[in-house]
Design a protein around this motif. Sequence first.
Motif, PDB file in Angstrom:
ATOM      1  N   GLN A   8     -10.721 -20.888  13.216  1.00  0.00           N
ATOM      2  CA  GLN A   8     -10.015 -20.658  14.470  1.00  0.00           C
ATOM      3  C   GLN A   8      -8.802 -19.782  14.236  1.00  0.00           C
ATOM      4  O   GLN A   8      -8.143 -19.858  13.192  1.00  0.00           O
ATOM      5  CB  GLN A   8      -9.560 -21.973  15.079  1.00  0.00           C
ATOM      6  CG  GLN A   8     -10.711 -22.833  15.556  1.00  0.00           C
ATOM      7  CD  GLN A   8     -10.214 -24.112  16.192  1.00  0.00           C
ATOM      8  OE1 GLN A   8      -9.176 -24.629  15.818  1.00  0.00           O
ATOM      9  NE2 GLN A   8     -10.963 -24.604  17.156  1.00  0.00           N
ATOM     10  N   GLY A   9      -8.501 -18.945  15.217  1.00  0.00           N
ATOM     11  CA  GLY A   9      -7.291 -18.123  15.176  1.00  0.00           C
ATOM     12  C   GLY A   9      -7.242 -17.208  13.972  1.00  0.00           C
ATOM     13  O   GLY A   9      -8.209 -16.556  13.621  1.00  0.00           O
ATOM     14  N   ARG A  10      -6.079 -17.217  13.311  1.00  0.00           N
ATOM     15  CA  ARG A  10      -5.879 -16.342  12.144  1.00  0.00           C
ATOM     16  C   ARG A  10      -6.675 -16.807  10.936  1.00  0.00           C
ATOM     17  O   ARG A  10      -6.862 -16.053   9.991  1.00  0.00           O
ATOM     18  CB  ARG A  10      -4.404 -16.280  11.799  1.00  0.00           C
ATOM     19  CG  ARG A  10      -3.601 -15.684  12.927  1.00  0.00           C
ATOM     20  CD  ARG A  10      -2.189 -15.506  12.530  1.00  0.00           C
ATOM     21  NE  ARG A  10      -1.871 -14.121  12.868  1.00  0.00           N
ATOM     22  CZ  ARG A  10      -0.848 -13.477  12.424  1.00  0.00           C
ATOM     23  NH1 ARG A  10      -0.030 -14.058  11.587  1.00  0.00           N
ATOM     24  NH2 ARG A  10      -0.640 -12.241  12.786  1.00  0.00           N
ATOM     25  N   ALA A  11      -7.133 -18.038  10.924  1.00  0.00           N
ATOM     26  CA  ALA A  11      -7.906 -18.568   9.798  1.00  0.00           C
ATOM     27  C   ALA A  11      -9.390 -18.199   9.913  1.00  0.00           C
ATOM     28  O   ALA A  11     -10.182 -18.556   9.052  1.00  0.00           O
ATOM     29  CB  ALA A  11      -7.758 -20.085   9.728  1.00  0.00           C
ATOM     30  N   GLN A  12      -9.757 -17.511  10.972  1.00  0.00           N
ATOM     31  CA  GLN A  12     -11.154 -17.155  11.194  1.00  0.00           C
ATOM     32  C   GLN A  12     -11.619 -16.112  10.173  1.00  0.00           C
ATOM     33  O   GLN A  12     -10.977 -15.092   9.956  1.00  0.00           O
ATOM     34  CB  GLN A  12     -11.331 -16.616  12.608  1.00  0.00           C
ATOM     35  CG  GLN A  12     -12.768 -16.475  13.012  1.00  0.00           C
ATOM     36  CD  GLN A  12     -12.894 -16.082  14.467  1.00  0.00           C
ATOM     37  OE1 GLN A  12     -12.082 -15.333  14.981  1.00  0.00           O
ATOM     38  NE2 GLN A  12     -13.909 -16.578  15.123  1.00  0.00           N
ATOM     39  N   ARG A  13     -12.715 -16.405   9.506  1.00  0.00           N
ATOM     40  CA  ARG A  13     -13.291 -15.500   8.509  1.00  0.00           C
ATOM     41  C   ARG A  13     -14.784 -15.370   8.763  1.00  0.00           C
ATOM     42  O   ARG A  13     -15.431 -16.294   9.246  1.00  0.00           O
ATOM     43  CB  ARG A  13     -13.097 -16.046   7.093  1.00  0.00           C
ATOM     44  CG  ARG A  13     -11.672 -16.219   6.673  1.00  0.00           C
ATOM     45  CD  ARG A  13     -11.051 -14.863   6.342  1.00  0.00           C
ATOM     46  NE  ARG A  13      -9.728 -15.019   5.799  1.00  0.00           N
ATOM     47  CZ  ARG A  13      -8.608 -14.790   6.457  1.00  0.00           C
ATOM     48  NH1 ARG A  13      -8.649 -14.398   7.704  1.00  0.00           N
ATOM     49  NH2 ARG A  13      -7.445 -14.944   5.892  1.00  0.00           N
TER      50      ARG A  13
END
Length: 76
Positions: A8-13
Amino acid sequence: CSVGPMGQGRAQRYSAIGRAMTLAAFLSRQAVVYGPAIIVDEAVHKRVDHHFAFLELDRIREMGTDRAFSIFALVG
Protein backbone atom coordinates in the motif's frame (compact mmCIF):
# COMPACT_ATOMS: atom_id res chain seq x y z
CA CYS A 1 1.62 -17.23 -9.84
CA SER A 2 0.33 -13.76 -9.06
CA VAL A 3 2.22 -10.81 -10.50
CA GLY A 4 1.59 -7.12 -10.00
CA PRO A 5 1.86 -4.22 -7.60
CA MET A 6 1.62 -5.37 -3.98
CA GLY A 7 1.51 -3.36 -0.79
CA GLN A 8 0.00 0.00 0.00
CA GLY A 9 1.06 3.58 -0.66
CA ARG A 10 4.80 4.18 -0.83
CA ALA A 11 5.50 0.58 0.24
CA GLN A 12 3.88 -0.73 -2.95
CA ARG A 13 6.28 -2.81 -5.05
CA TYR A 14 5.89 -4.89 -8.19
CA SER A 15 6.19 -8.51 -7.06
CA ALA A 16 5.49 -12.09 -8.03
CA ILE A 17 4.25 -14.69 -5.55
CA GLY A 18 3.01 -18.23 -5.73
CA ARG A 19 4.19 -21.80 -6.21
CA ALA A 20 6.26 -20.98 -9.30
CA MET A 21 8.17 -18.27 -7.43
CA THR A 22 8.76 -20.54 -4.45
CA LEU A 23 10.19 -23.21 -6.75
CA ALA A 24 12.35 -20.65 -8.60
CA ALA A 25 13.80 -19.38 -5.30
CA PHE A 26 14.47 -22.97 -4.18
CA LEU A 27 16.28 -23.81 -7.43
CA SER A 28 18.28 -20.58 -7.20
CA ARG A 29 19.52 -21.58 -3.73
CA GLN A 30 20.77 -24.90 -5.15
CA ALA A 31 23.57 -23.00 -6.91
CA VAL A 32 25.35 -22.96 -3.53
CA VAL A 33 25.53 -26.76 -3.72
CA TYR A 34 25.97 -27.34 -7.45
CA GLY A 35 27.92 -24.26 -8.50
CA PRO A 36 26.98 -21.32 -10.70
CA ALA A 37 24.65 -22.93 -13.20
CA ILE A 38 21.22 -22.41 -14.66
CA ILE A 39 19.25 -25.05 -12.79
CA VAL A 40 15.81 -26.22 -13.94
CA ASP A 41 13.26 -28.78 -12.76
CA GLU A 42 11.73 -31.69 -14.69
CA ALA A 43 8.90 -29.62 -16.16
CA VAL A 44 11.21 -27.06 -17.79
CA HIS A 45 13.63 -29.78 -18.89
CA LYS A 46 10.85 -31.71 -20.60
CA ARG A 47 9.70 -28.61 -22.52
CA VAL A 48 13.10 -27.45 -23.80
CA ASP A 49 15.44 -30.49 -23.79
CA HIS A 50 15.25 -30.76 -27.60
CA HIS A 51 16.71 -27.22 -27.91
CA PHE A 52 19.42 -27.28 -25.22
CA ALA A 53 21.88 -29.69 -23.63
CA PHE A 54 21.31 -30.53 -19.96
CA LEU A 55 23.10 -32.56 -17.32
CA GLU A 56 21.00 -34.29 -14.68
CA LEU A 57 22.39 -33.16 -11.33
CA ASP A 58 20.38 -34.92 -8.67
CA ARG A 59 17.01 -36.04 -7.35
CA ILE A 60 15.93 -33.78 -4.54
CA ARG A 61 12.92 -33.04 -2.39
CA GLU A 62 11.78 -29.59 -1.39
CA MET A 63 11.32 -29.08 2.34
CA GLY A 64 7.69 -29.55 3.27
CA THR A 65 6.85 -31.82 0.32
CA ASP A 66 6.89 -35.57 -0.19
CA ARG A 67 7.60 -35.54 -3.92
CA ALA A 68 11.18 -35.97 -5.11
CA PHE A 69 12.12 -34.60 -8.53
CA SER A 70 15.17 -34.37 -10.76
CA ILE A 71 17.05 -31.14 -11.32
CA PHE A 72 19.12 -30.38 -14.40
CA ALA A 73 21.88 -27.89 -15.25
CA LEU A 74 22.13 -26.17 -18.60
CA VAL A 75 25.36 -27.19 -20.35
CA GLY A 76 27.36 -24.88 -22.61
